[in-house]
Design a protein around this motif. Structure first.
Motif, short mmCIF file in Angstrom:
data_model
loop_
_atom_site.label_atom_id
_atom_site.label_comp_id
_atom_site.label_asym_id
_atom_site.label_seq_id
_atom_site.Cartn_x
_atom_site.Cartn_y
_atom_site.Cartn_z
N SER A 106 0.83 -1.21 0.00
CA SER A 106 0.00 0.00 0.00
C SER A 106 0.86 1.26 0.00
CB SER A 106 -0.92 0.01 1.23
OG SER A 106 -1.81 -1.09 1.19
N LEU A 107 1.89 1.28 0.85
CA LEU A 107 2.74 2.46 0.92
C LEU A 107 3.54 2.65 -0.37
CD1 LEU A 107 4.08 2.30 4.60
CD2 LEU A 107 2.12 3.55 3.68
N ARG A 108 3.88 1.54 -1.01
CA ARG A 108 4.59 1.65 -2.30
C ARG A 108 3.69 2.27 -3.36
NH1 ARG A 108 4.12 -1.34 -6.53
NH2 ARG A 108 3.02 -2.99 -5.38
N VAL A 109 2.43 1.84 -3.39
CA VAL A 109 1.49 2.35 -4.39
C VAL A 109 1.14 3.80 -4.14
CG1 VAL A 109 -0.89 2.14 -5.23
CG2 VAL A 109 0.50 0.10 -4.93
N ILE A 110 0.92 4.16 -2.88
CA ILE A 110 0.39 5.49 -2.56
C ILE A 110 1.48 6.56 -2.47
CG2 ILE A 110 -0.98 6.81 -0.93
CD1 ILE A 110 -2.46 4.62 -2.49
N ILE A 111 2.55 6.29 -1.73
CA ILE A 111 3.53 7.35 -1.51
C ILE A 111 4.89 7.03 -2.12
CG2 ILE A 111 2.37 8.11 0.59
CD1 ILE A 111 4.46 6.70 2.24
N GLY A 112 4.98 5.92 -2.83
CA GLY A 112 6.22 5.60 -3.51
C GLY A 112 7.32 5.12 -2.59
N LEU A 113 6.98 4.73 -1.35
CA LEU A 113 7.98 4.26 -0.40
C LEU A 113 8.37 2.82 -0.71
CD1 LEU A 113 9.50 5.17 2.19
CD2 LEU A 113 7.65 4.11 3.52
N ASP A 114 9.65 2.55 -0.63
CA ASP A 114 10.14 1.20 -0.91
C ASP A 114 9.47 0.17 -0.01
OD1 ASP A 114 12.20 -0.72 -2.01
OD2 ASP A 114 12.72 -0.78 0.11
N HIS A 115 9.06 -0.96 -0.60
CA HIS A 115 8.34 -2.01 0.12
C HIS A 115 9.14 -2.50 1.32
CE1 HIS A 115 7.17 -6.25 0.86
NE2 HIS A 115 5.95 -5.82 0.62
N LYS A 116 10.42 -2.76 1.12
CA LYS A 116 11.26 -3.28 2.20
C LYS A 116 11.36 -2.29 3.35
CE LYS A 116 15.00 -5.38 0.95
NZ LYS A 116 16.39 -5.66 0.49
N THR A 117 11.55 -1.01 3.01
CA THR A 117 11.66 0.02 4.05
C THR A 117 10.38 0.13 4.86
OG1 THR A 117 13.18 1.28 2.65
CG2 THR A 117 12.12 2.47 4.47
N ALA A 118 9.24 0.10 4.16
CA ALA A 118 7.95 0.21 4.84
C ALA A 118 7.74 -0.94 5.81
CB ALA A 118 6.82 0.25 3.81
N VAL A 119 8.07 -2.16 5.40
CA VAL A 119 7.89 -3.33 6.25
C VAL A 119 8.80 -3.26 7.47
CG1 VAL A 119 8.24 -5.83 6.39
CG2 VAL A 119 7.07 -4.85 4.42
N ILE A 120 10.07 -2.93 7.26
CA ILE A 120 11.03 -2.89 8.36
C ILE A 120 10.67 -1.83 9.40
CG2 ILE A 120 13.43 -2.36 8.97
CD1 ILE A 120 14.26 -3.66 6.31
N VAL A 121 10.32 -0.64 8.93
CA VAL A 121 9.97 0.45 9.85
C VAL A 121 8.71 0.11 10.64
CG1 VAL A 121 9.23 2.85 10.00
CG2 VAL A 121 11.11 2.24 8.49
N SER A 122 7.69 -0.39 9.96
CA SER A 122 6.43 -0.73 10.62
C SER A 122 6.63 -1.83 11.65
CB SER A 122 5.39 -1.15 9.59
OG SER A 122 5.16 -0.13 8.65
N ALA A 123 7.40 -2.86 11.29
CA ALA A 123 7.66 -3.96 12.22
C ALA A 123 8.46 -3.48 13.42
CB ALA A 123 8.40 -5.09 11.50
N ALA A 124 9.44 -2.64 13.16
CA ALA A 124 10.29 -2.13 14.25
C ALA A 124 9.47 -1.34 15.26
CB ALA A 124 11.40 -1.27 13.68
N ILE A 125 8.54 -0.52 14.78
CA ILE A 125 7.72 0.28 15.69
C ILE A 125 6.79 -0.61 16.50
CG2 ILE A 125 5.84 1.98 15.75
CD1 ILE A 125 7.23 3.36 13.39
N ALA A 126 6.16 -1.60 15.83
CA ALA A 126 5.27 -2.53 16.53
C ALA A 126 6.05 -3.30 17.60
CB ALA A 126 4.63 -3.48 15.55
N ILE A 127 7.25 -3.76 17.26
CA ILE A 127 8.08 -4.49 18.22
C ILE A 127 8.45 -3.60 19.40
CG2 ILE A 127 10.35 -5.54 18.58
CD1 ILE A 127 10.18 -6.52 15.65
#
Length: 569
Positions: free
Chosen positions: A162-183
């Motif tokens: 979703s973040l890749r489609v909407i704001i052009g953010l790299d898929h890997k970066t979006a996953v890592i950042v989101s997981a890190a915050i949840a952790i």
């Protein structure tokens, strides 16, 4: 000059307002998570690991209903609802999740919530391990582990897309950042942080989705959804597919009963202040699931009623639909292309909220099961100190969160893996949980049912991975799914548990088999195990020196934990 040009091109592709909105939202979540941990820092003194797992059994009805609802109303829930309604040939008729999960919560409330909470269990596997043995509970942890892990990975992957489609953010970066915050906030405050952030996330989902709907409906590229609902060609209401009757039935029962044996559900049940409250929050959350599905369904209908060639979205050729590869992102696409920038940023925050509310819950749940039921009871034989348990739990939270992120990045078909593991929780785990509370199972029946259930499920094949079926179910072939073989496997698993358990109990009680042949130590000659007894306490009592009872010293073997003192009164 080339480097400057490259940076300019990258910035053109990136949605700066979208990134700012996501950063603000993530900061809000972190602040709330840290605040919740600080606010409840004195709860559960001396039992810190259980405080992280069940929040000191101090979650009230208001927060409990929010966190229960938010756990189900996640990224997969709202994205999947919108996708199914948008997809031609599926539509509202084939969208099971909203009412399926609602009925699952109601069934769980009636069948298990009050019984689990009144006995003061810590995890879903506690009654199973008491009744069937700790090692059998370890085997039943396997489908629960992979289901929770792949679910976390699937929704993190969906967020990255979703973040890749909407704001052009790299898929890997979006996953890592989101997981890190949840952790991070799960690590700090456990279920306290997860529950309180769920309140904020559910509010964000509600506001974000409903805010986008009127703007999207008024877009010139969108036809009236009431008109498209009556379309003979591609109505978003869907039409009945007679070749998929068995599949429809299978999916319905899988969601209703297969949605119960999940630690994310029981973690909230067991964190409630009272047994009555545990049951009540299940019923309230069922209504919340239906209510929160309405905006997601409307977004799907809007997407199906849109001529996408008239929007800023780049369609393939002369098509008026989004590209097949983007169908799963129909919800964020509607937000991005059919609403003003400011509105789409808020809507994107809602999508992120939905994902985070599920990811953090699953990470904590699977970590709780491993620490309490596997490490403590099997690896350490109930000898681990509270400090040791606390550090193991924290380490496992990081490990499970990291694994979920890795799976989300490297596995292309992570959703398919989750579907398969969900099948196994339905076929294997639900019959065991049901029989534990309402019948008299033992390890012999449970083990055979485990094996037979897995064979019957895999016998239907896993075509997504090129695994062919080796059992031919009537009415099922490459084009037809008219026999609900998953539900059949679940029923056979339940019957096997009961029949084989009865047979072995009769053999031992009648003396045909002497008690020394009871290799699983079920104590069947004397009636078997009970879900109300703690094996570790019984062993402790047997090994106490005789003078220990008369020394006047405090004997912890005769004491109940604080939460069991309350529920026993």
């Amino acid at each position: 000059m080339d480097n400057g040009t490259d940076i300019t091109e990258v910035l053109k592709e990136v949605n700066i307002p979208g990134i700012v909105g996501i950063v603000v939202f993530y900061l809000l979540i972190v602040i709330v998570g840290v605040w919740a941990a600080w606010y409840k820092k004195d709860q559960g003194a001396g039992r810190e690991s259980e405080a992280i797992i069940v929040a000191g059994r101090d979650i009230g009805l208001f927060v409990g209903c929010f966190t229960m609802t938010a756990t189900w109303v996640g990224g997969g829930y709202i994205n999947g609802t919108a996708e199914y309604i948008y997809t031609p040939g599926q539509g509202l008729l084939m969208t099971h999740a909203p009412w399926g999960y609602a009925l699952s919560l109601i069934a769980g409330g009636f069948l298990f919530a009050k019984q689990m909470r009144s006995r003061g269990y810590v995890t879903m596997l506690d009654p199973i391990q008491r009744k069937l043995g700790e090692n059998m509970g370890g085997l039943l942890y396997i489908p629960a582990l992979f289901a929770e892990l792949f679910w976390s990975a699937a929704i993190l992957s969906a967020l990255g897309g979703s973040l890749r489609v909407i704001i052009g953010l790299d898929h890997k970066t979006a996953v890592i950042v989101s997981a890190a915050i949840a952790i991070m906030y799960t690590l700090i405050g456990g279920l306290y942080s997860v529950a309180y952030t769920d309140v904020v996330q559910l509010i964000c989902i509600f506001i974000g989705l409903w805010l986008c709907i009127p703007f999207a409906m008024m877009n010139e590229a969108v036809e009236n959804i009431a008109v498209t609902a009556q379309s003979e060609d591609e109505s978003w209401l869907g039409e009945w597919d007679y070749s998929y009757t068995g599949g429809w039935i299978d999916t319905a029962f899988l969601l209703i009963f297969g949605g119960i044996p999940w630690q994310v559900y029981f973690q909230r049940v067991l964190s409630a202040k009272t047994a009555r409250q545990a049951q009540a929050l299940s019923f309230v959350a069922a209504g919340g699931c239906i209510f929160m599905a309405i905006p997601a369904a409307l977004v799907g209908a809007i997407g199906a009623s849109t001529d996408w060639s008239q929007t800023t979205y780049k369609v393939d050729g002369n098509s008026t639909k989004v590209n097949a590869s983007d169908a799963g992102n129909i919800l964020p696409l509607v937000m991005h292309h059919l609403t003003p920038t400011a509105v789409s940023v808020i809507g994107l925050g809602a999508v992120s909220a939905a994902v985070m509310s599920s990811a953090d819950s699953s990470i904590l749940s699977v970590s709780s099961l491993f620490t309490h039921n596997i490490y403590k009871k099997i690896f350490r034989q109930n000898k681990a100190s509270e400090k040791e348990m606390l550090w193991v739990l924290r380490l496992v939270i990081v490990l499970m969160g990291a694994l979920a992120a890795v799976f989300a990045i490297v596995i292309q078909s992570v959703y398919t893996l989750w579907f398969l593991c969900s099948d196994l929780t339905y076929v294997i785990l639900f019959p065991q949980l049901l029989s534990t509370f309402y019948f008299e199972p033992n390890t012999y029946g449970s083990l055979l049912a485990y094996i037979l259930g897995a064979i019957l499920r895999f016998g239907g094949g896993v075509p997504e991975f090129g695994f062919p079926h080796f059992i031919t179910y009537p009415g099922n072939d490459a084009d037809n799914y008219n026999f609900p073989y998953k539900t059949f496997a679940m029923v056979i698993s339940l019957i096997t548990t009961l029949v084989v358990s009865w047979l072995f109990r009769w053999l031992f009680e009648s003396g045909i088999l002497p008690s020394e042949y009871d290799i699983f130590q079920c104590n069947l000659a004397n009636g078997g195990r009970s879900i109300d007894e703690k094996p570790s306490a019984a062993i402790h009592l047997q090994t106490l020196p005789s003078e220990a009872n008369t020394s006047g010293k405090r004997n912890e073997a005769f004491e109940l934990p604080p939460y069991e003192q309350k529920t026993a009164m």
